[in-house]
Design an enzyme around this catalytic site. Structure first.
Site, PDB file in Angstrom:
ATOM      1  N   GLU A 173     -22.611 -19.630 -24.024  1.00  0.00           N
ATOM      2  CA  GLU A 173     -21.614 -18.647 -25.061  1.00  0.00           C
ATOM      3  C   GLU A 173     -20.748 -19.655 -25.799  1.00  0.00           C
ATOM      4  OE1 GLU A 173     -19.178 -15.980 -22.738  1.00  0.00           O
ATOM      5  OE2 GLU A 173     -18.025 -15.511 -24.210  1.00  0.00           O
ATOM      6  N   LYS A 215     -24.361 -13.952 -11.671  1.00  0.00           N
ATOM      7  CA  LYS A 215     -24.106 -14.789 -12.651  1.00  0.00           C
ATOM      8  C   LYS A 215     -23.023 -15.500 -12.220  1.00  0.00           C
ATOM      9  CE  LYS A 215     -22.676 -13.899 -17.033  1.00  0.00           C
ATOM     10  NZ  LYS A 215     -21.527 -14.412 -16.995  1.00  0.00           N
ATOM     11  N   ASP A 224     -17.924  -9.329 -15.935  1.00  0.00           N
ATOM     12  CA  ASP A 224     -16.557  -9.257 -15.643  1.00  0.00           C
ATOM     13  C   ASP A 224     -15.748  -9.159 -16.674  1.00  0.00           C
ATOM     14  OD1 ASP A 224     -16.558 -11.551 -16.630  1.00  0.00           O
ATOM     15  OD2 ASP A 224     -15.722 -12.664 -14.736  1.00  0.00           O
ATOM     16  N   SER A 225     -16.335  -8.825 -18.019  1.00  0.00           N
ATOM     17  CA  SER A 225     -15.714  -8.355 -19.323  1.00  0.00           C
ATOM     18  C   SER A 225     -15.453  -7.233 -19.182  1.00  0.00           C
ATOM     19  CB  SER A 225     -16.633  -8.389 -20.322  1.00  0.00           C
ATOM     20  OG  SER A 225     -17.874  -7.723 -20.136  1.00  0.00           O
ATOM     21  N   GLU A 268     -20.102 -18.757 -13.502  1.00  0.00           N
ATOM     22  CA  GLU A 268     -19.811 -19.605 -14.656  1.00  0.00           C
ATOM     23  C   GLU A 268     -19.586 -20.950 -14.114  1.00  0.00           C
ATOM     24  OE1 GLU A 268     -16.353 -18.073 -16.570  1.00  0.00           O
ATOM     25  OE2 GLU A 268     -17.131 -16.195 -16.997  1.00  0.00           O
ATOM     26  N   ASP A 319     -21.999 -10.176 -12.577  1.00  0.00           N
ATOM     27  CA  ASP A 319     -20.937 -11.582 -12.590  1.00  0.00           C
ATOM     28  C   ASP A 319     -20.345 -11.656 -11.372  1.00  0.00           C
ATOM     29  OD1 ASP A 319     -20.939 -13.029 -14.888  1.00  0.00           O
ATOM     30  OD2 ASP A 319     -19.740 -11.634 -16.077  1.00  0.00           O
TER      31      ASP A 319
HETATM   32  O1  KIV Z   1     -18.779 -10.707 -18.676  1.00  0.00           O
HETATM   33  C1  KIV Z   1     -19.466 -10.652 -19.637  1.00  0.00           C
HETATM   34  O2  KIV Z   1     -19.633  -9.826 -20.237  1.00  0.00           O
HETATM   35  C2  KIV Z   1     -20.125 -11.840 -19.840  1.00  0.00           C
HETATM   36  C3  KIV Z   1     -20.969 -12.039 -21.391  1.00  0.00           C
HETATM   37  C4  KIV Z   1     -20.101 -12.483 -22.424  1.00  0.00           C
HETATM   38  C5  KIV Z   1     -22.199 -12.784 -21.073  1.00  0.00           C
HETATM   39  O3  KIV Z   1     -20.185 -12.740 -19.179  1.00  0.00           O
END
Ligand code: KIV
Length: 271
Positions: A189, A120, A51-52, A122, A90
């Site tokens: 992280e 994924k 989600d970056s 969090e 994510d």
């Molecule tokens: O969203 C993302 O890019 C991430 C990585 C930093 C692990 O969660």
């Protein structure tokens, strides 16, 4: 040792086995078809549709505004560009925190509509029951502890997490809870290297570090940081392997010069 030489599709099983054989795992973020194709040719084991993308693709200040539909759009493009790597997506902010049922519906949508191989999430103990529900439905889950960007407003900054004993102990027990809930791997992280080493040694599933030192079972970077495409800020851990940003600017300048000076297109480039 590396699994890059093998053309066999990487699966969550391959990832679990890597821990047993001491094979280091490589993971990068990917957000589109073309980049996925290139990174797949390089033999990267895991693509994270992170989600970056909210920050590096969409230009938001945080990852919070990203939606499930946006993750599905980008994930399906990455899947189409991937032959070998394992693709994980994510789950965006508020797509899994309200109820386990809603989380399962959203994880199911991401899997069905994009074709990725897992999701994924969090968080630690607070999301363990939700993770267990998703895993029980046959959807592989990767955990994410330490500096979890979706909690940025709670943390107040992007500083290193778990430097203090209480938070370090909490992280260790969160990691155990994620393993017990059925995660096949956990991203750590921006935590102290020694703590990441301790967590890695205590788990039977691989840890994948980002700013978590050399002892994790694998490493992940945001591809746009690693390639020098996103230069708004540079965390200490984000080693730059290229400066594509400058190269793109230079290429675009040369193109513009050629157009302005009537050097493009040439006769060979015309019909
Ligand atoms: O969203 C993302 O890019 C991430 C990585 C930093 C692990 O969660």
């Amino acid at each position: 040792m590396s699994i890059e030489g093998s053309l066999k599709k990487v699966t969550t099983q391959t990832v679990r086995e890597a821990k047993l054989t001491g094979t280091r795992l490589t993971m990068l973020t990917a957000y589109d078809f073309t980049m996925a194709r290139l990174l797949d040719r390089a033999g990267i084991d895991i693509f994270l549709v992170g989600d970056s993308l909210g920050m590096v693709i969409a230009g938001y200040e945080t990852t919070l505004p990203v939606t499930v539909d946006q993750m599905i759009y980008h994930s399906s493009a990455v899947v189409r560009g991937t032959t070998r790597a394992l693709v994980i997506t994510d789950m965006p902010f508020m797509s899994y925190q309200v109820t386990a049922e809603e989380a399962l519906i959203n994880a199911g949508r991401i899997m069905k509509e994009s074709g990725v191989s897992g999701v994924k999430l969090e968080g630690g103990k607070a999301v363990a029951a939700t993770i267990n529900k998703i895993v029980s439905a046959g959807i592989p889950v990767m955990g994410h502890l330490g500096l979890t960007p979706q909690s940025i407003h709670q943390f107040g900054s992007y500083k290193v997490r778990a430097k203090e004993k209480t938070e370090a102990e909490q992280l260790i027990s969160d990691a155990r809870a994620l393993e017990a809930a059925g995660c096949f791997a956990i991203v750590l992280e921006k935590v102290p290297a020694q703590l990441a080493a301790q967590v890695t040694a205590s788990l039977s599933i691989p840890t994948i570090g980002i700013g978590a030192g050399p002892s994790c079972d694998g490493q992940v970077l945001v591809s746009y940081d690693m390639l020098g495409l996103f230069t708004e800020f540079k965390p200490r851990f984000a080693r730059r392997y290229d400066d594509l940003g400058s190269r793109i600017i230079e290429s675009a300048r040369r193109y513009a010069d050629d157009v302005r000076n009537k050097k493009f297109p040439s006769a060979e480039e015309s019909y």
